[in-house]
Design a protein around this motif. Sequence first.
Motif, PDB file in Angstrom:
ATOM      1  N   GLU A 121      39.207  37.822  71.994  1.00  0.00           N
ATOM      2  CA  GLU A 121      40.237  37.673  73.015  1.00  0.00           C
ATOM      3  C   GLU A 121      41.537  38.286  72.493  1.00  0.00           C
ATOM      4  N   LYS A 122      42.393  38.727  73.399  1.00  0.00           N
ATOM      5  CA  LYS A 122      43.684  39.309  73.013  1.00  0.00           C
ATOM      6  C   LYS A 122      44.495  38.358  72.149  1.00  0.00           C
ATOM      7  N   THR A 123      44.331  37.053  72.368  1.00  0.00           N
ATOM      8  CA  THR A 123      45.125  36.051  71.657  1.00  0.00           C
ATOM      9  C   THR A 123      44.538  35.643  70.308  1.00  0.00           C
ATOM     10  N   ASP A 124      43.332  36.102  69.988  1.00  0.00           N
ATOM     11  CA  ASP A 124      42.711  35.742  68.707  1.00  0.00           C
ATOM     12  C   ASP A 124      43.523  36.280  67.538  1.00  0.00           C
ATOM     13  N   LYS A 125      43.623  35.469  66.514  1.00  0.00           N
ATOM     14  CA  LYS A 125      44.227  35.903  65.251  1.00  0.00           C
ATOM     15  C   LYS A 125      43.081  36.350  64.352  1.00  0.00           C
ATOM     16  N   ILE A 126      43.127  37.619  63.950  1.00  0.00           N
ATOM     17  CA  ILE A 126      42.035  38.197  63.165  1.00  0.00           C
ATOM     18  C   ILE A 126      42.567  38.693  61.829  1.00  0.00           C
ATOM     19  N   ILE A 127      41.829  38.379  60.767  1.00  0.00           N
ATOM     20  CA  ILE A 127      42.140  38.924  59.446  1.00  0.00           C
ATOM     21  C   ILE A 127      40.939  39.741  58.989  1.00  0.00           C
ATOM     22  N   VAL A 128      41.178  40.989  58.654  1.00  0.00           N
ATOM     23  CA  VAL A 128      40.160  41.850  58.055  1.00  0.00           C
ATOM     24  C   VAL A 128      40.415  41.831  56.552  1.00  0.00           C
ATOM     25  N   LYS A 145      41.967  45.471  70.483  1.00  0.00           N
ATOM     26  CA  LYS A 145      41.356  44.326  71.168  1.00  0.00           C
ATOM     27  C   LYS A 145      42.154  43.038  71.028  1.00  0.00           C
ATOM     28  N   CYS A 146      43.086  42.999  70.082  1.00  0.00           N
ATOM     29  CA  CYS A 146      43.841  41.759  69.881  1.00  0.00           C
ATOM     30  C   CYS A 146      45.281  42.095  69.493  1.00  0.00           C
ATOM     31  N   LYS A 147      46.152  41.114  69.659  1.00  0.00           N
ATOM     32  CA  LYS A 147      47.566  41.316  69.358  1.00  0.00           C
ATOM     33  C   LYS A 147      47.938  40.877  67.956  1.00  0.00           C
ATOM     34  N   GLN A 148      47.043  40.131  67.299  1.00  0.00           N
ATOM     35  CA  GLN A 148      47.393  39.528  66.023  1.00  0.00           C
ATOM     36  C   GLN A 148      46.355  39.852  64.955  1.00  0.00           C
ATOM     37  N   GLN A 177      46.259  32.247  54.612  1.00  0.00           N
ATOM     38  CA  GLN A 177      45.251  31.204  54.455  1.00  0.00           C
ATOM     39  C   GLN A 177      44.154  31.415  55.493  1.00  0.00           C
ATOM     40  N   ARG A 178      42.952  31.009  55.151  1.00  0.00           N
ATOM     41  CA  ARG A 178      41.828  31.157  56.075  1.00  0.00           C
ATOM     42  C   ARG A 178      42.124  30.490  57.422  1.00  0.00           C
ATOM     43  N   HIS A 179      42.786  29.348  57.411  1.00  0.00           N
ATOM     44  CA  HIS A 179      43.047  28.624  58.656  1.00  0.00           C
ATOM     45  C   HIS A 179      44.072  29.340  59.547  1.00  0.00           C
ATOM     46  N   GLN A 180      44.650  30.429  59.043  1.00  0.00           N
ATOM     47  CA  GLN A 180      45.607  31.177  59.850  1.00  0.00           C
ATOM     48  C   GLN A 180      44.914  32.165  60.772  1.00  0.00           C
ATOM     49  N   ALA A 181      43.584  32.202  60.754  1.00  0.00           N
ATOM     50  CA  ALA A 181      42.865  33.163  61.575  1.00  0.00           C
ATOM     51  C   ALA A 181      41.772  32.471  62.390  1.00  0.00           C
ATOM     52  N   ASP A 182      41.527  33.017  63.557  1.00  0.00           N
ATOM     53  CA  ASP A 182      40.391  32.569  64.387  1.00  0.00           C
ATOM     54  C   ASP A 182      39.118  33.291  63.951  1.00  0.00           C
TER      55      ASP A 182
END
Length: 183
Positions: A121-128, A145-148, A177-182
Amino acid sequence: AGVCNTDLEILKGYMGFKGILGHEFAGVVEESDNAQLVGQRVVGEINCVCYQCDFCQREMPNHCSNRTVLGILGRYGAFAEYLTLPDENLHIVPEALEDDSAVFTEPVAAAHRILEQISIEKTDKIIVLGAGKLGQLIAQVLNPKCKQLTCVGRNNWKLEILKDLGIRVAAEDSLLQRHQADI
């Protein structure tokens, strides 16, 4: 042919493969039962499947129990003078695309596979995690695909490439931190 980290891992024993490596390539078809392919510049899907096993019957050929994989499993790869793939695995390369770019078709396809496996989703926080070759491609595929999206890496020069493309980056030792991402 391109050199992939998978090739480097195979040299260390991954998959137990013995043979000629290479699965990222662009080449010219020399022989084919399909005369329209002869002389065409192509790239290829690396999984050669049986169409008979349970996975193939359930339309999941990427998990074929009997597959061979170009330069990885049971099939000599693209560092050979010639390689063989089924005609259905070949994709014609547009004239405007140079070989140096076409060779990235396989890893870019792998990055796009993420979009087939999960919903973003556009609102998902993703960390690569990682700004290496595949991390770079994944970040570029996911960014629209996402803003974050944030790509975390250890090499500043690799992170700069992504920053220049408008992708947010963070150093490996940052306080993410891991919890900072969806995802």
